[in-house]
Design a protein around this motif. Structure first.
Motif, mmCIF file in Angstrom:
data_model
loop_
_atom_site.group_PDB
_atom_site.id
_atom_site.type_symbol
_atom_site.label_atom_id
_atom_site.label_comp_id
_atom_site.label_asym_id
_atom_site.label_seq_id
_atom_site.Cartn_x
_atom_site.Cartn_y
_atom_site.Cartn_z
ATOM 1 N N GLU A 95 0.844 -1.341 -0.075
ATOM 2 C CA GLU A 95 0.088 -0.127 0.041
ATOM 3 C C GLU A 95 0.838 1.322 -0.074
ATOM 4 N N ASP A 96 2.132 1.314 0.578
ATOM 5 C CA ASP A 96 2.695 2.390 0.982
ATOM 6 C C ASP A 96 3.517 2.515 -0.551
ATOM 7 N N ARG A 97 3.865 1.479 -1.118
ATOM 8 C CA ARG A 97 4.679 1.470 -2.560
ATOM 9 C C ARG A 97 3.764 2.071 -3.477
ATOM 10 N N PHE A 98 2.691 1.602 -3.340
ATOM 11 C CA PHE A 98 1.432 2.027 -4.325
ATOM 12 C C PHE A 98 1.228 3.621 -4.055
ATOM 13 N N SER A 99 1.336 4.079 -2.920
ATOM 14 C CA SER A 99 0.911 5.359 -2.478
ATOM 15 C C SER A 99 2.077 6.372 -3.255
ATOM 16 N N MET A 100 3.307 5.810 -2.939
ATOM 17 C CA MET A 100 4.493 6.659 -3.266
ATOM 18 C C MET A 100 4.461 6.781 -4.875
ATOM 19 N N LEU A 101 4.129 5.466 -5.677
ATOM 20 C CA LEU A 101 4.111 5.398 -6.893
ATOM 21 C C LEU A 101 3.233 6.342 -7.702
ATOM 22 N N GLU A 102 1.775 6.438 -6.961
ATOM 23 C CA GLU A 102 0.977 7.338 -7.388
ATOM 24 C C GLU A 102 1.163 8.619 -7.207
ATOM 25 N N LEU A 103 2.219 9.023 -6.242
ATOM 26 C CA LEU A 103 2.473 10.269 -5.988
ATOM 27 C C LEU A 103 3.657 10.785 -7.100
ATOM 28 N N ALA A 104 4.505 9.754 -7.522
ATOM 29 C CA ALA A 104 5.426 10.111 -8.354
ATOM 30 C C ALA A 104 5.008 10.172 -9.806
ATOM 31 N N ILE A 105 3.983 9.631 -10.032
ATOM 32 C CA ILE A 105 3.534 9.729 -11.529
ATOM 33 C C ILE A 105 2.319 10.801 -11.632
ATOM 34 N N GLU A 106 1.956 11.437 -10.580
ATOM 35 C CA GLU A 106 0.759 12.267 -10.322
ATOM 36 C C GLU A 106 1.040 13.314 -11.612
ATOM 37 N N GLY A 107 0.105 13.771 -12.267
ATOM 38 C CA GLY A 107 0.376 14.926 -13.272
ATOM 39 C C GLY A 107 0.577 14.397 -14.654
ATOM 40 N N ASN A 108 0.895 13.342 -14.906
ATOM 41 C CA ASN A 108 1.341 12.673 -16.216
ATOM 42 C C ASN A 108 0.114 11.907 -16.595
ATOM 43 N N GLY A 109 -0.715 12.243 -17.420
ATOM 44 C CA GLY A 109 -1.942 11.449 -18.080
ATOM 45 C C GLY A 109 -1.499 10.228 -18.753
ATOM 46 N N GLN A 110 -0.260 10.159 -19.150
ATOM 47 C CA GLN A 110 0.056 8.975 -19.982
ATOM 48 C C GLN A 110 0.953 7.909 -18.974
ATOM 49 N N PHE A 111 0.930 8.125 -17.698
ATOM 50 C CA PHE A 111 1.723 7.282 -16.835
ATOM 51 C C PHE A 111 0.390 6.604 -16.006
ATOM 52 N N ARG A 112 0.467 5.269 -15.606
ATOM 53 C CA ARG A 112 -0.498 4.710 -14.876
ATOM 54 C C ARG A 112 0.083 3.439 -14.076
ATOM 55 N N ILE A 113 -0.696 2.881 -13.130
ATOM 56 C CA ILE A 113 0.026 1.872 -12.255
ATOM 57 C C ILE A 113 -0.750 0.549 -12.690
ATOM 58 N N GLU A 114 -0.194 -0.523 -13.053
ATOM 59 C CA GLU A 114 -0.794 -1.881 -13.442
ATOM 60 C C GLU A 114 -0.473 -2.625 -12.105
ATOM 61 N N THR A 115 -1.357 -3.158 -11.453
ATOM 62 C CA THR A 115 -1.334 -3.749 -10.134
ATOM 63 C C THR A 115 -1.446 -5.528 -10.362
ATOM 64 N N ILE A 116 -1.431 -5.968 -11.567
ATOM 65 C CA ILE A 116 -1.604 -7.533 -11.969
ATOM 66 C C ILE A 116 -0.629 -8.230 -11.097
ATOM 67 N N GLU A 117 0.546 -7.865 -10.892
ATOM 68 C CA GLU A 117 1.383 -8.882 -10.238
ATOM 69 C C GLU A 117 1.278 -8.750 -8.648
ATOM 70 N N TRP A 118 0.389 -7.909 -8.084
ATOM 71 C CA TRP A 118 0.044 -7.903 -6.648
ATOM 72 C C TRP A 118 -1.187 -8.820 -6.426
ATOM 73 N N GLN A 119 -1.842 -9.261 -7.435
ATOM 74 C CA GLN A 119 -2.880 -10.178 -7.435
ATOM 75 C C GLN A 119 -2.554 -11.488 -7.223
ATOM 76 N N ARG A 120 -1.197 -11.849 -7.752
ATOM 77 C CA ARG A 120 -0.957 -13.217 -7.715
ATOM 78 C C ARG A 120 0.323 -13.349 -6.520
ATOM 79 N N GLN A 121 0.315 -14.670 -6.046
ATOM 80 C CA GLN A 121 1.071 -14.936 -5.077
ATOM 81 C C GLN A 121 2.517 -15.705 -5.579
ATOM 82 N N GLY A 122 3.509 -15.587 -4.773
ATOM 83 C CA GLY A 122 4.698 -16.323 -5.273
ATOM 84 C C GLY A 122 5.547 -15.409 -6.103
ATOM 85 N N PRO A 123 6.577 -15.893 -6.565
ATOM 86 C CA PRO A 123 7.528 -15.180 -7.603
ATOM 87 C C PRO A 123 6.584 -14.610 -8.776
ATOM 88 N N SER A 124 7.203 -13.333 -9.122
ATOM 89 C CA SER A 124 6.322 -12.913 -10.261
ATOM 90 C C SER A 124 7.380 -12.901 -11.363
#
Length: 189
Positions: free
Chosen positions: A54-83
């Protein structure tokens, strides 16, 4: 067909090096978007810190804020084990058949590609984009587009070390990320 760059990493914390790479690849290859994809458990390294997703997500959200061509994809967080990139990209291709994916890797990973899980299948799912990193030489038998970026030798591990000993990280990460780190007492010893 839309063209989307994928920039994976721990983003622990996200820094200007990540943003520079994303912006240069976006611009150079005329991509539609860059998706920052924080990983759960990269198979090639141990978990770097005890920071919550949650903290990594929030920091990343803040880092890309203001750039409409940047977004976060969380698909790897939905899976368990090695990515494993192959599994992730297979799922993304199934979900987004209208997108050509460009998977962005640094010079350190270009040299390591032959060891990636199902690399021969993976090169059929994505176009790899290699960016130069100091002290690495981008050479690979695999098809890679190379993008030159201005040299910026910043890493998340270097930032964590600086924080641990009380050194400044100003101009290494966005001010909003610095504020978040301070407010939430992250990376304190």
């Amino acid at each position: 067909m839309r063209k989307v760059g994928i920039l994976g990493g721990t983003f622990d914390p996200p820094h200007f090096g990540h943003l520079l790479i994303a912006n240069e690849v976006l611009s150079t290859l005329s991509l539609d978007e860059i998706w920052f994809m924080p990983n759960q458990e990269p198979p090639h390294k141990k978990k770097s810190s005890a920071i919550k997703n949650e903290d990594r997500f929030s920091m990343l959200e803040l880092a890309i804020e203001g750039n409409g061509q940047f977004r976060i994809e969380t698909i790897e967080w939905q899976r368990q084990g090695p990515s494993y990139t192959y599994e992730t990209m297979r799922l993304l291709k199934e979900q987004h058949s209208d997108i050509q994916f460009y998977f962005i890797i640094g010079g350190d990973m270009v040299e390591y590609l032959s060891k990636w899980h199902k690399i021969d299948e993976l090169v059929n799912l994505v176009q790899f984009v290699g960016v130069e990193r100091p002290s690495y030489h981008c050479r690979s038998p695999y098809p890679i587009l190379y993008v030159d970026i201005p040299a910026m030798d910043i890493s998340s591990s270097m930032i964590r070390k600086r924080l641990k000993v009380g050194r400044t990280i100003r101009y290494l990460v966005p001010d909003s990320v610095i504020s978040y780190i301070k407010e939430n007492h992250l990376y304190e010893t």
